[in-house]
Design a protein around this motif. Structure first.
Motif, PDB file in Angstrom:
ATOM      1  N   UNK A  43     -28.553  -6.010  27.022  1.00 53.55           N
ATOM      2  CA  UNK A  43     -27.248  -6.546  26.631  1.00 53.55           C
ATOM      3  C   UNK A  43     -27.370  -8.001  26.197  1.00 53.55           C
ATOM      4  N   UNK A  44     -28.355  -8.713  26.714  1.00 53.75           N
ATOM      5  CA  UNK A  44     -28.520 -10.126  26.370  1.00 53.75           C
ATOM      6  C   UNK A  44     -28.716 -10.309  24.870  1.00 53.75           C
ATOM      7  N   UNK A  45     -29.486  -9.431  24.228  1.00 53.37           N
ATOM      8  CA  UNK A  45     -29.686  -9.558  22.789  1.00 53.37           C
ATOM      9  C   UNK A  45     -28.392  -9.240  22.034  1.00 53.37           C
ATOM     10  N   UNK A  46     -27.664  -8.228  22.479  1.00 55.98           N
ATOM     11  CA  UNK A  46     -26.375  -7.932  21.839  1.00 55.98           C
ATOM     12  C   UNK A  46     -25.450  -9.141  21.919  1.00 55.98           C
ATOM     13  N   UNK A  47     -25.413  -9.775  23.074  1.00 57.17           N
ATOM     14  CA  UNK A  47     -24.576 -10.956  23.252  1.00 57.17           C
ATOM     15  C   UNK A  47     -25.040 -12.102  22.349  1.00 57.17           C
ATOM     16  N   UNK A  48     -26.352 -12.279  22.242  1.00 58.67           N
ATOM     17  CA  UNK A  48     -26.890 -13.327  21.366  1.00 58.67           C
ATOM     18  C   UNK A  48     -26.492 -13.059  19.917  1.00 58.67           C
ATOM     19  N   UNK A  49     -26.661 -11.831  19.459  1.00 59.36           N
ATOM     20  CA  UNK A  49     -26.297 -11.478  18.084  1.00 59.36           C
ATOM     21  C   UNK A  49     -24.807 -11.690  17.851  1.00 59.36           C
ATOM     22  N   UNK A  50     -23.995 -11.347  18.842  1.00 59.64           N
ATOM     23  CA  UNK A  50     -22.555 -11.528  18.738  1.00 59.64           C
ATOM     24  C   UNK A  50     -22.140 -12.981  18.624  1.00 59.64           C
ATOM     25  N   UNK A  51     -23.014 -13.892  19.011  1.00 57.37           N
ATOM     26  CA  UNK A  51     -22.739 -15.310  18.838  1.00 57.37           C
ATOM     27  C   UNK A  51     -22.825 -15.755  17.383  1.00 57.37           C
ATOM     28  N   UNK A  52     -23.465 -14.947  16.545  1.00 59.30           N
ATOM     29  CA  UNK A  52     -23.575 -15.257  15.117  1.00 59.30           C
ATOM     30  C   UNK A  52     -22.447 -14.611  14.315  1.00 59.30           C
ATOM     31  N   UNK A  53     -22.157 -13.354  14.619  1.00 53.63           N
ATOM     32  CA  UNK A  53     -21.152 -12.591  13.868  1.00 53.63           C
ATOM     33  C   UNK A  53     -20.793 -11.364  14.695  1.00 53.63           C
ATOM     34  N   UNK A  54     -19.645 -10.748  14.411  1.00 54.81           N
ATOM     35  CA  UNK A  54     -19.341  -9.488  15.095  1.00 54.81           C
ATOM     36  C   UNK A  54     -20.530  -8.537  14.968  1.00 54.81           C
ATOM     37  N   UNK A  55     -20.871  -7.893  16.075  1.00 57.83           N
ATOM     38  CA  UNK A  55     -22.063  -7.050  16.126  1.00 57.83           C
ATOM     39  C   UNK A  55     -21.695  -5.660  16.595  1.00 57.83           C
ATOM     40  N   UNK A  56     -22.142  -4.658  15.830  1.00 57.77           N
ATOM     41  CA  UNK A  56     -21.955  -3.256  16.186  1.00 57.77           C
ATOM     42  C   UNK A  56     -23.321  -2.620  16.302  1.00 57.77           C
ATOM     43  N   UNK A  57     -23.516  -1.826  17.349  1.00 57.67           N
ATOM     44  CA  UNK A  57     -24.807  -1.192  17.576  1.00 57.67           C
ATOM     45  C   UNK A  57     -24.598   0.239  18.032  1.00 57.67           C
ATOM     46  N   UNK A  58     -25.664   1.020  17.921  1.00 54.50           N
ATOM     47  CA  UNK A  58     -25.682   2.375  18.468  1.00 54.50           C
ATOM     48  C   UNK A  58     -26.796   2.462  19.499  1.00 54.50           C
ATOM     49  N   UNK A  59     -26.677   3.450  20.353  1.00 49.59           N
ATOM     50  CA  UNK A  59     -27.623   3.645  21.445  1.00 49.59           C
ATOM     51  C   UNK A  59     -28.944   4.205  20.932  1.00 49.59           C
ATOM     52  N   UNK A  60     -30.037   3.557  21.311  1.00 51.55           N
ATOM     53  CA  UNK A  60     -31.372   4.051  20.986  1.00 51.55           C
ATOM     54  C   UNK A  60     -31.999   4.709  22.206  1.00 51.55           C
ATOM     55  N   UNK A  61     -33.129   5.351  22.009  1.00 52.03           N
ATOM     56  CA  UNK A  61     -33.779   6.069  23.100  1.00 52.03           C
ATOM     57  C   UNK A  61     -34.362   5.141  24.166  1.00 52.03           C
TER      58      UNK A  61
END
Length: 166
Positions: A43-61
């Motif tokens: 989740x830390x990377x998602x939060x970091x990316x969200x600091x730049x712009x809205x971020x949408x992701x899908x679940x990986x294996x």
């Protein structure tokens, strides 16, 4: 015009010294939206990316920590352009027909998993886009990279795979 940075398979684990390459951070500075096609890992990377712009992701294996937070697939519209996202598109053989059946309304399908970049036509005008991985190579493909899309008024006006240095 909407500038979209497309990532997949970053595999940055908690406590790891691994970071995204400088070229990715430079692109993120200009991004209006970030799409991540799975294997974010934390989740830390998602939060970091969200600091730049809205971020949408899908679940990986490899996204065990993100089960329940991320969907397995997404359908979205960006500036009038229809996109779908999924981590694993399945085997190369039959991919175009399989993704057209799975996402019939999508103009472009973003996927990951293989770490092998793809920017190719699918069926009936659909485009298939895998940005590869900016951090982790595979024996079948030794390059690193990410992707960029530019969307304006319902049209994909530019799409590119961007190689990065180790």
């Amino acid at each position: 015009m909407t500038e979209v940075v497309v990532l997949a398979d970053t595999h940055i684990r908690r406590g790891s010294a691994r970071r995204l390459p400088a070229a990715v951070y430079a692109a993120l500075e200009r991004a209006d939206l970030v799409l991540h096609a799975g294997d974010v890992v934390t989740a830390a990377l998602l939060d970091e990316l969200g600091g730049f712009a809205p971020t949408l992701a899908v679940l990986g294996n490899n996204d065990r920590e993100l089960v329940g937070r991320l969907p397995e697939e997404r359908l979205l519209t960006v500036d009038g352009f229809r996109l779908a996202m999924v981590h694993d598109s399945g085997a190369r053989k039959g991919r175009e027909a399989r993704l057209r059946r799975r996402f019939p309304a999508a103009d472009l399908v973003v996927f990951g998993h293989s770490h092998i970049p793809v920017d190719a036509p699918g069926l009936d005008g659909q485009r298939l886009f895998n940005p590869g991985s900016p951090t982790e190579t595979r024996p079948a493909y030794r390059g690193l990279g990410f992707g960029r899309l530019r969307i304006d008024d319902g049209e994909l006006v530019d799409h590119e795979l961007i190689p990065v240095e180790r």
